[in-house]
Write a protein that holds these residues in place. Structure first.
Motif, short mmCIF file in Angstrom:
data_model
loop_
_atom_site.label_atom_id
_atom_site.label_comp_id
_atom_site.label_asym_id
_atom_site.label_seq_id
_atom_site.Cartn_x
_atom_site.Cartn_y
_atom_site.Cartn_z
N GLU A 44 44.33 51.89 -16.00
CA GLU A 44 42.97 51.87 -16.55
C GLU A 44 42.96 51.26 -17.95
OE1 GLU A 44 41.20 55.74 -16.29
OE2 GLU A 44 41.69 55.97 -14.16
N PRO A 45 41.87 50.56 -18.30
CA PRO A 45 41.81 49.89 -19.60
C PRO A 45 41.51 50.80 -20.79
CG PRO A 45 39.79 49.46 -18.37
CD PRO A 45 40.72 50.20 -17.44
N ALA B 102 41.07 58.55 -16.29
CA ALA B 102 39.67 58.93 -16.52
C ALA B 102 38.79 58.68 -15.30
CB ALA B 102 39.11 58.15 -17.72
N ALA B 103 39.19 57.77 -14.43
CA ALA B 103 38.41 57.52 -13.21
C ALA B 103 38.37 58.78 -12.36
CB ALA B 103 39.04 56.38 -12.42
N THR B 104 37.27 58.97 -11.68
CA THR B 104 37.08 60.21 -10.90
C THR B 104 36.80 59.92 -9.42
OG1 THR B 104 34.71 60.25 -11.44
CG2 THR B 104 36.21 61.50 -12.87
N GLY C 54 34.66 54.76 -12.30
CA GLY C 54 35.70 54.45 -13.26
C GLY C 54 36.03 52.97 -13.33
N LYS C 55 36.96 52.66 -14.23
CA LYS C 55 37.42 51.28 -14.43
C LYS C 55 38.93 51.22 -14.16
CE LYS C 55 34.20 50.63 -18.32
NZ LYS C 55 34.14 50.35 -19.79
N GLY D 248 46.44 37.13 -8.12
CA GLY D 248 45.55 37.59 -9.17
C GLY D 248 45.68 39.05 -9.55
N HIS D 249 45.34 39.34 -10.81
CA HIS D 249 45.36 40.70 -11.35
C HIS D 249 43.98 40.96 -11.95
CE1 HIS D 249 49.73 40.13 -11.07
NE2 HIS D 249 49.52 38.97 -11.68
N GLY D 250 43.22 41.84 -11.35
CA GLY D 250 41.82 41.97 -11.73
C GLY D 250 41.45 43.24 -12.46
N GLU D 251 40.35 43.15 -13.23
CA GLU D 251 39.68 44.33 -13.75
C GLU D 251 38.52 44.63 -12.81
OE1 GLU D 251 37.00 45.88 -17.54
OE2 GLU D 251 38.51 44.33 -17.87
N VAL D 252 38.49 45.85 -12.29
CA VAL D 252 37.51 46.23 -11.26
C VAL D 252 36.81 47.50 -11.69
CG1 VAL D 252 37.15 46.66 -8.80
CG2 VAL D 252 39.10 45.26 -9.54
#
Length: 409
Positions: free
Chosen positions: A143-144, A155-157, A169-170, A231-235
């Motif tokens: 997570e970022p 922190a993601a739930t 979450g991110k 690829g490596h992504g932010e989702v």
């Protein structure tokens, strides 16, 4: 301990090496050159899969060199972790090879999770096409906004609401999410439960990438490389509602699953590092013998012979340590191999980084270009010192397990 490959493990590794030499090596440079020439930066929607990839996958499948990582004789090759380790080393010599044999991360780890913990419905819907190589997958963990080296910071739930689970979450560094064939992800997140300990409050949830609320924000470069079409992504996940049946093994079992997933996966990573190091050393020696400066072959200048010797020693040490970890997993189980698995995760990528650095130095300007595999190998090595836990976390684990022998915690 006997680290000699079994006849089956040796034969499989020899067949993998022969396949790479005959089918992959002749086209690999042109394959990556074509991808680099079509580079679109972070615009992952434009990434495509070169036809040669699927052609080679079909050849590998036809030759029975398929799903070699899975210790299931019906769904995979039925090799033990130790037996597969020798084939993993061979695939590490090539940047292209792991995918061709359907032995590429993160798909191998995700398939192992579904094979070991998935329901019959989950296996039919997602494991089956993954094993066939028809789709690809992603693992959503890092997570970022938190220090992800401590997974309990997550922190993601993933909150249970009746017969649904709701995700928010991110996530980032979600490797493989840029691939147009990527259809499913495993999302690890906090499922709060005050009645349980902190290692029983996380869940793994199967998330179709087309589910409402799933948004790929961007692709992240690694030292300037987008690793397309992987690829490596932010989702970002915003109120993603899924059936409770998408939870793997049940709410709160995320850490338990992660321990079962990461042990064999780290063997695969480390053996591929060893293969990459062997290839890097070969390139260094060839370059050192072919080029002359100050009326001497490069290999005979300065301390290059000593560096060559150090590289040979380091590669062989890393291999033996990794094979020991694989042997322990096979004979004693993952928990008995915790120290060994943490040790190889520190040793193998660092060893590869050092060997590649030597090879780059021998190559001069060519070493930092796309003319060889070296920059990609260096990228791999440096990234792996962060992936699946940074070096410091693994060293802390080794120290804690060692001190426990003396009654310390």
């Amino acid at each position: 301990m006997d680290f000699q490959p079994s006849p089956r493990g040796k034969q499989t590794a020899e067949r993998v090496r022969a396949f790479i030499k005959e089918h992959i090596e002749p086209i690999e440079a042109a394959h990556w050159k074509g991808i680099h020439e079509k580079r679109h930066g972070g615009h992952w929607t434009e990434w495509t899969i070169p036809p040669v990839v699927e052609e080679l996958k079909a050849k590998a499948k036809a030759e029975g060199l398929w799903n070699l990582f899975l210790p299931d004789a019906e769904l995979g090759a039925g090799l033990s972790v130790l037996e597969y380790a020798f084939s993993a080393e061979e695939t590490g010599r090539s940047l292209m090879a792991p995918e061709i044999f359907n032995c590429n991360a993160p798909d191998t780890g995700n398939m192992e999770v579904l094979w070991k913990y998935g329901s019959a419905e989950q296996k039919e819907q997602w494991l089956k096409p993954l094993l066939a190589g028809d789709i690809r997958s992603v693992f959503f963990m890092t997570e970022p906004d938190v220090a992800s080296s401590d997974a309990t910071n997550m922190a993601a739930t993933a909150v249970v609401e009746g017969d649904e689970i709701v995700l928010n979450g991110k996530k980032w560094w979600s490797s493989g999410v840029g691939d147009p064939r990527c259809k499913i992800g495993i999302f690890m997140a906090l499922t709060p439960n005050p009645d349980l300990g902190r290692h029983n409050q996380h869940s793994m949830v199967l998330v179709p990438l087309d589910a409402p609320g799933v948004e790929i924000k961007r692709m992240l470069p690694v030292f300037g490389e987008y690793d397309e079409p992987h690829g490596h992504g932010e989702v970002h996940f915003t109120n993603v509602r899924l059936p409770l049946s998408n939870v793997i093994a049940g709410p709160g079992r995320g850490f338990e699953i992660a321990q079962g997933r990461l042990g064999p996966g780290r063997i695969h990573h480390c053996m591929r590092c060893i293969g990459a190091a062997e290839r890097s050393l070969e390139l260094a020696i060839q370059r050192g013998l072919d080029r002359v400066a100050f009326k001497k072959q490069l290999i005979n200048l300065g301390g290059n012979r000593e560096r060559l010797a150090e590289a040979r020693v380091a590669i062989d040490q890393a291999r033996l340590l990794t094979l020991q970890a694989a042997w322990k997993i096979d004979t004693l189980g993952v928990h008995a191999a915790l120290t060994d698995v943490s040790a190889i995760k520190v040793v193998a990528p660092t060893m590869l980084q050092n060997v590649v650095d030597f090879a780059i130095q021998i190559h001069g300007g060519a070493g930092v270009s796309h003319d060889t595999q070296l920059t990609a190998f260096f990228n791999q090595a440096r990234s792996l010192r962060l992936a699946d836990g940074p070096d410091e976390v693994h060293k802390g684990m080794i120290a804690r397990l060692e001190l426990m022998k003396y009654g310390q915690k």
